[in-house]
Design a protein around this motif. Structure first.
Motif, PDB file in Angstrom:
ATOM      1  N   ASN A   1      41.664  39.988  42.839  1.00 27.45           N
ATOM      2  CA  ASN A   1      41.943  40.325  41.295  1.00 27.45           C
ATOM      3  C   ASN A   1      39.924  39.778  41.102  1.00 27.45           C
ATOM      4  N   TYR A   2      39.425  38.821  41.931  1.00 28.44           N
ATOM      5  CA  TYR A   2      37.923  37.787  41.929  1.00 28.44           C
ATOM      6  C   TYR A   2      36.897  39.087  41.224  1.00 28.44           C
ATOM      7  N   ALA A   3      36.687  38.468  40.672  1.00 27.48           N
ATOM      8  CA  ALA A   3      35.189  39.790  39.997  1.00 27.48           C
ATOM      9  C   ALA A   3      33.907  40.326  41.002  1.00 27.48           C
ATOM     10  N   ASP A   4      33.355  39.412  41.661  1.00 26.37           N
ATOM     11  CA  ASP A   4      33.116  39.740  42.971  1.00 26.37           C
ATOM     12  C   ASP A   4      34.178  40.088  44.577  1.00 26.37           C
ATOM     13  N   SER A   5      33.293  41.203  45.837  1.00 27.42           N
ATOM     14  CA  SER A   5      33.377  40.814  46.730  1.00 27.42           C
ATOM     15  C   SER A   5      33.810  39.325  47.227  1.00 27.42           C
ATOM     16  N   VAL A   6      34.711  38.911  48.472  1.00 29.05           N
ATOM     17  CA  VAL A   6      35.042  37.593  49.242  1.00 29.05           C
ATOM     18  C   VAL A   6      35.215  37.528  50.649  1.00 29.05           C
TER      19      VAL A   6
ATOM     20  N   SER B   1      56.716  24.412  50.243  1.00 33.25           N
ATOM     21  CA  SER B   1      55.598  25.282  49.078  1.00 33.25           C
ATOM     22  C   SER B   1      54.019  25.061  48.469  1.00 33.25           C
ATOM     23  N   PHE B   2      53.656  23.919  49.237  1.00 32.08           N
ATOM     24  CA  PHE B   2      51.915  23.986  49.888  1.00 32.08           C
ATOM     25  C   PHE B   2      51.169  25.199  50.487  1.00 32.08           C
ATOM     26  N   VAL B   3      52.215  25.635  51.277  1.00 35.11           N
ATOM     27  CA  VAL B   3      51.306  26.474  52.079  1.00 35.11           C
ATOM     28  C   VAL B   3      52.050  28.029  51.090  1.00 35.11           C
ATOM     29  N   ARG B   4      52.999  27.797  50.184  1.00 38.78           N
ATOM     30  CA  ARG B   4      53.515  29.136  49.483  1.00 38.78           C
ATOM     31  C   ARG B   4      52.129  29.359  48.357  1.00 38.78           C
ATOM     32  N   THR B   5      51.673  28.087  47.965  1.00 39.19           N
ATOM     33  CA  THR B   5      51.237  28.071  46.777  1.00 39.19           C
ATOM     34  C   THR B   5      48.994  28.334  47.174  1.00 39.19           C
ATOM     35  N   LEU B   6      49.258  28.393  48.410  1.00 44.24           N
ATOM     36  CA  LEU B   6      47.723  28.566  48.863  1.00 44.24           C
ATOM     37  C   LEU B   6      47.933  29.891  49.266  1.00 44.24           C
ATOM     38  N   ILE B   7      48.703  30.328  49.393  1.00 40.20           N
ATOM     39  CA  ILE B   7      48.725  31.925  50.035  1.00 40.20           C
ATOM     40  C   ILE B   7      48.911  32.791  48.996  1.00 40.20           C
ATOM     41  N   ASP B   8      49.349  32.300  47.831  1.00 38.89           N
ATOM     42  CA  ASP B   8      49.379  32.575  46.048  1.00 38.89           C
ATOM     43  C   ASP B   8      48.055  32.880  45.312  1.00 38.89           C
ATOM     44  N   ILE B   9      47.187  31.669  45.975  1.00 41.10           N
ATOM     45  CA  ILE B   9      46.225  31.757  45.140  1.00 41.10           C
ATOM     46  C   ILE B   9      44.595  32.962  46.096  1.00 41.10           C
ATOM     47  N   HIS B  10      44.768  32.407  47.305  1.00 40.88           N
ATOM     48  CA  HIS B  10      44.584  33.501  48.862  1.00 40.88           C
ATOM     49  C   HIS B  10      44.787  34.916  48.390  1.00 40.88           C
ATOM     50  N   ARG B  11      45.687  35.346  47.302  1.00 39.66           N
ATOM     51  CA  ARG B  11      46.137  36.546  47.526  1.00 39.66           C
ATOM     52  C   ARG B  11      45.431  36.992  46.141  1.00 39.66           C
ATOM     53  N   GLN B  12      45.859  36.233  45.287  1.00 36.91           N
ATOM     54  CA  GLN B  12      45.534  36.832  44.096  1.00 36.91           C
ATOM     55  C   GLN B  12      43.091  35.851  44.080  1.00 36.91           C
TER      56      GLN B  12
ATOM     57  N   ARG C   1      39.600  31.099  54.150  1.00 36.11           N
ATOM     58  CA  ARG C   1      40.349  30.360  54.559  1.00 36.11           C
ATOM     59  C   ARG C   1      40.051  29.392  55.036  1.00 36.11           C
ATOM     60  N   GLU C   2      37.697  29.439  56.382  1.00 34.94           N
ATOM     61  CA  GLU C   2      37.559  28.198  56.334  1.00 34.94           C
ATOM     62  C   GLU C   2      37.135  26.624  55.380  1.00 34.94           C
ATOM     63  N   GLY C   3      36.658  27.012  54.387  1.00 35.62           N
ATOM     64  CA  GLY C   3      36.801  26.389  52.871  1.00 35.62           C
ATOM     65  C   GLY C   3      37.909  26.019  52.583  1.00 35.62           C
TER      66      GLY C   3
END
Length: 383
Positions: free
Chosen positions: A49-54, A34-45, A60-62
């Motif tokens: 969709n973040y306003a600037d390039s990342v 569940s934790f990993v899925r949440t982390l992956i979902d956040i990463h994908r979003q 990942r390191e952060g």
């Protein structure tokens, strides 16, 4: 028939045993997934969709640093790109500015334990107890220790400027060039004309002086060689200087203590998920008895505290100076799967033979090694 019946009974018994064991295991796995899925979902979003390039590598390191940031500052993730440099530091040679830093578990300022003698940081004027304020003009307020270390690191030969606040309150911009640093761990009282060490502080009686700057893989042999040479020359006593020693390898510290003891406990370690380990002295290779004084100050840390505290508790040396730093945690270097780097994880704490906890925990009033003869020096005397 009997065999089949027996096989069925054994199978039923195994299933029954597993039935009691699996729920907890499965629940833990569900939590992990569940934790990993949440982390992956956040990463994908964020990536989509973040306003600037990342920078995905930094994300990942952060995420890893954020998790470890809830622990002590000595628990860090070492990515593959920095493994070689990190391993070299453990062996006593590395590229950088030569500075030992610390940060309390609850965050706060980045403090200098000590600059390594002869290093770029040492030559530029960095002092023990300095607080790092900026790196190359950028404030580091609010940053954790691993992030500050990354900012100070850089290519061999490149320059970095540290803004520090000395213990006096004075602030200074100190420029230094990153270099290959080989840590000299054993030093004498002064240099002879041929640049070898003169170890004698006094010729009558013959009292030798040895300073240990750090505990690395070569410290034990170098120190033993120096002491045996002085013994053959009629040494009557030894002053062992561990001031400004930031520590190093536990194995090295244990070997050094074992030189002085023929029996007794050297140190023990204990952690939440680590059984107590008691390390004892062995008679073979013990040096002859001679009076010994150990010098410590508030910048003596980790392995240096083990050596001083163990010799004191075993009544083998008199400890003189100021209470030591209080860094008594045990880190394990754990290789991660898929060549994902290494995790330096705090797994236990050091305890002296008396049972005293070396480590200074949050809000602690008792820590480190308390000298039998307290001697406080002012800033000018320490220089």
């Amino acid at each position: 028939m009997k065999r089949e019946k027996m096989a069925w009974m054994v199978s039923i018994a195994l299933v029954a045993i597993l039935a009691f064991q699996l729920p907890g295991t499965l629940a833990q796995r569900d939590d992990d997934y569940s934790f990993v899925r949440t982390l992956i979902d956040i990463h994908r979003q964020v990536v989509s969709n973040y306003a600037d390039s990342v920078d995905e590598a930094k994300l990942r390191e952060g995420a890893i640093d954020g998790m470890l940031g809830q622990l002590d500052p000595f628990t860090v993730y070492v990515p593959p790109a920095r493994q070689e440099m990190f391993d070299q530091m453990l062996e006593g040679s590395f590229k950088g500015v030569g500075i030992q830093l610390d940060q309390r578990p609850d965050g706060g300022p980045i403090e200098v334990i000590t600059p390594i003698d002869g290093s770029p940081a040492f030559r530029s004027g960095v002092l023990p107890g300095d607080v790092i304020l900026k790196v190359n003009g950028d404030s580091i307020e609010g940053l954790r220790l691993p992030e500050v270390v990354k900012r100070i690191a850089g290519k061999l030969g490149s320059e970095v400027t540290l803004t520090v606040r000395h213990a006096t309150g004075e602030e200074a911009d100190l420029k230094m060039e990153r270099a290959e640093i080989v840590v000299p761990t054993i030093k004498g009282y002064q240099r002879n004309s041929d640049h070898t060490w003169d170890y004698y502080l006094s010729d009558d009686p013959k009292v030798a002086y040895i300073r240990v700057t750090q505990f690395t893989g070569e410290t034990y042999e170098a120190m033993r060689t120096a002491i045996e040479k002085q013994l053959s020359d009629g040494m009557k006593g030894l002053i062992l200087d561990l001031r400004y020693n930031p520590g190093g390898q536990l194995e090295s510290a244990v070997k050094v203590v074992d030189m002085f003891l023929d029996s007794g406990v050297i140190v023990s370690t204990k952690g939440r998920n680590r059984p107590e380990q008691i390390i004892k002295a062995n008679a073979p290779q013990t040096l002859p008895y001679f009076p010994t004084v150990v010098l410590v100050n508030e910048h003596s840390a980790s392995a240096a505290e083990i050596v001083a505290g163990s010799l004191m508790d075993n009544k083998r040396a008199l400890v003189v100076g100021e209470r030591s730093y209080g860094k008594g945690s045990v880190q394990e270097l754990i290789p991660l799967d898929q060549k994902g780097g290494e995790l330096k994880l705090t797994v236990a704490y050091y305890y002296l033979p008396s049972g005293r906890l070396v480590h200074r925990k949050k809000d602690a009033s008792d820590w480190g090694v308390m000298p039998q003869v307290p001697v406080e020096l002012n800033e000018e005397q320490e220089k």
